[in-house]
Write an enzyme that holds these catalytic residues in place. Structure first.
Site, short mmCIF file in Angstrom:
data_model
loop_
_atom_site.label_atom_id
_atom_site.label_comp_id
_atom_site.label_asym_id
_atom_site.label_seq_id
_atom_site.Cartn_x
_atom_site.Cartn_y
_atom_site.Cartn_z
N LYS A 14 0.81 -1.15 -0.07
CA LYS A 14 -0.10 0.05 0.03
C LYS A 14 1.04 1.04 -0.16
CE LYS A 14 -1.13 1.64 3.78
NZ LYS A 14 -0.63 2.91 3.92
N PRO A 99 9.44 -4.95 3.47
CA PRO A 99 9.91 -4.53 4.77
C PRO A 99 8.91 -4.28 5.88
CG PRO A 99 10.29 -2.97 3.14
CD PRO A 99 9.80 -4.09 2.54
N GLY A 103 5.59 1.99 6.35
CA GLY A 103 4.79 2.70 5.64
C GLY A 103 4.16 2.40 4.46
N GLY A 105 2.00 -0.51 4.79
CA GLY A 105 0.81 -1.33 5.03
C GLY A 105 1.04 -2.85 5.05
N GLY A 106 2.20 -3.28 5.04
CA GLY A 106 2.47 -4.81 4.99
C GLY A 106 1.53 -5.61 5.99
N GLY A 107 1.51 -5.47 7.19
CA GLY A 107 0.62 -6.22 7.87
C GLY A 107 -0.93 -6.10 7.80
N SER A 108 -1.46 -5.01 7.29
CA SER A 108 -2.83 -4.86 7.06
C SER A 108 -3.20 -5.24 5.62
CB SER A 108 -3.21 -3.45 7.03
OG SER A 108 -2.87 -2.66 8.09
N ASP A 140 -5.72 0.35 8.39
CA ASP A 140 -5.24 0.13 7.17
C ASP A 140 -6.00 -0.92 6.44
OD1 ASP A 140 -3.99 2.45 6.77
OD2 ASP A 140 -1.88 1.75 7.12
#
Length: 289
Positions: A14, A99, A103, A105-108, A140
């Site tokens: 994102k 990574p 910023g 939004g990887g986990g979301s 997010d």
């Protein structure tokens, strides 16, 4: 138990091309106004039926990612199972290519992909992005459920509005491999009552998009640069590249993004930056949607 497996799912990065902080609610949540797009670089998820819920994490950015109930993927899985009355579990694998925290939004995005993947695996109706329980997973998560469609995100993340079609373009994502906790960035924010984003014009080409972006902001940039001066260095390097039409920070950092004409230009720019800064994470990707 059958070993049926769901189709693998992608959780794309994102990217906040804008991020205006327009207020702060009494409960402490910040109100935002953001143009969110998605890049063609993603984490990957797969799942198969299992007696219980469990998660394995691998991939180049697996280090530091929890595999217990604190991971948003398992929290999303538990939410969907309870909401739909599912009695079986799932063995979920998460391949991390983004990574974190960065910023992006990887986990979301992982949680959003897991909700779709498990709805298919368990053969139940998916949850809607407007479901308050989805927002409770993370601000997010609803916008990541819109992937790969660009959207305008307002409120604390719960209000998603369509935007005019964006032109085809390439993205250069650069992260100096520094950790900038989101909470610290918001704590360092100078002010929370800022102007909203301008409406996005219709019939955009790349020139009109970059001109519009030049009038918008990421209100978290100054605070993030104060905490991690490397972000300022990344922005300087991106801006100096001849093919980069616009550059800015995504989300709360530390990843910055350069907008270029196409994926070939993105690859050439990424190669030039990687040669100059071999320790940075540098990726070329298409702008999705």
């Amino acid at each position: 138990m059958p070993s049926r497996a769901g189709h693998p799912a992608l959780a794309p990065a994102k990217v906040n091309l804008t991020l205006h902080v327009t207020g702060r609610r009494a409960d402490g949540y910040h109100q935002l106004d953001s143009l969110v797009v998605f890049a063609g670089i993603a984490d990957r998820l797969a799942a198969r039926l299992a007696p219980d819920l469990n998660l394995s994490v691998n991939g180049p950015f697996a280090e530091g990612v929890p595999s217990d109930g604190s991971n948003l993927v398992l929290r999303a899985a538990a939410l969907l199972r309870e909401a739909r009355g599912v009695s079986t579990g799932a063995a979920i694998s998460l391949e991390k290519h983004l990574p974190h925290p960065a910023g992006l939004g990887g986990g979301s995005s992982d949680a959003a992909a897991a909700l779709a993947l498990l709805a298919e695996l368990w053969r139940v109706a998916p949850l809607d992005a407007t479901d308050p329980r989805v927002l409770a997973l993370g601000a997010d998560v609803p916008v990541c459920m819109s992937s790969p469609r660009p959207v305008r995100m307002t409120g604390i993340g719960e209000t998603l509005s369509p935007v005019p079609a964006l032109p085809a373009a390439g993205l250069v994502l650069v992260n100096p491999r520094v950790n900038v906790p989101t909470r610290d960035v918001f704590a360092a924010l100078a002010g929370t009552e800022n102007a909203a984003m301008e409406a996005l014009p219709a019939r955009l080409n790349l020139d009109r998009l970059t001109a519009w972006l030049g009038r918008q902001r990421n209100d978290l940039t100054a605070a993030a640069v104060t905490l991690a001066p490397e972000i300022g260095q990344v922005l300087d390097v991106l801006t100096a590249q001849p093919k980069v039409r616009w550059a800015g920070m995504s989300g709360s950092g530390a990843t910055c993004v350069g907008l270029v004409s196409d994926v070939d230009a993105a690859r050439r720019t990424a190669q030039a930056i990687q040669l100059r800064e071999p320790t940075w994470w540098v990726v070329a990707a298409p702008l999705l949607g």
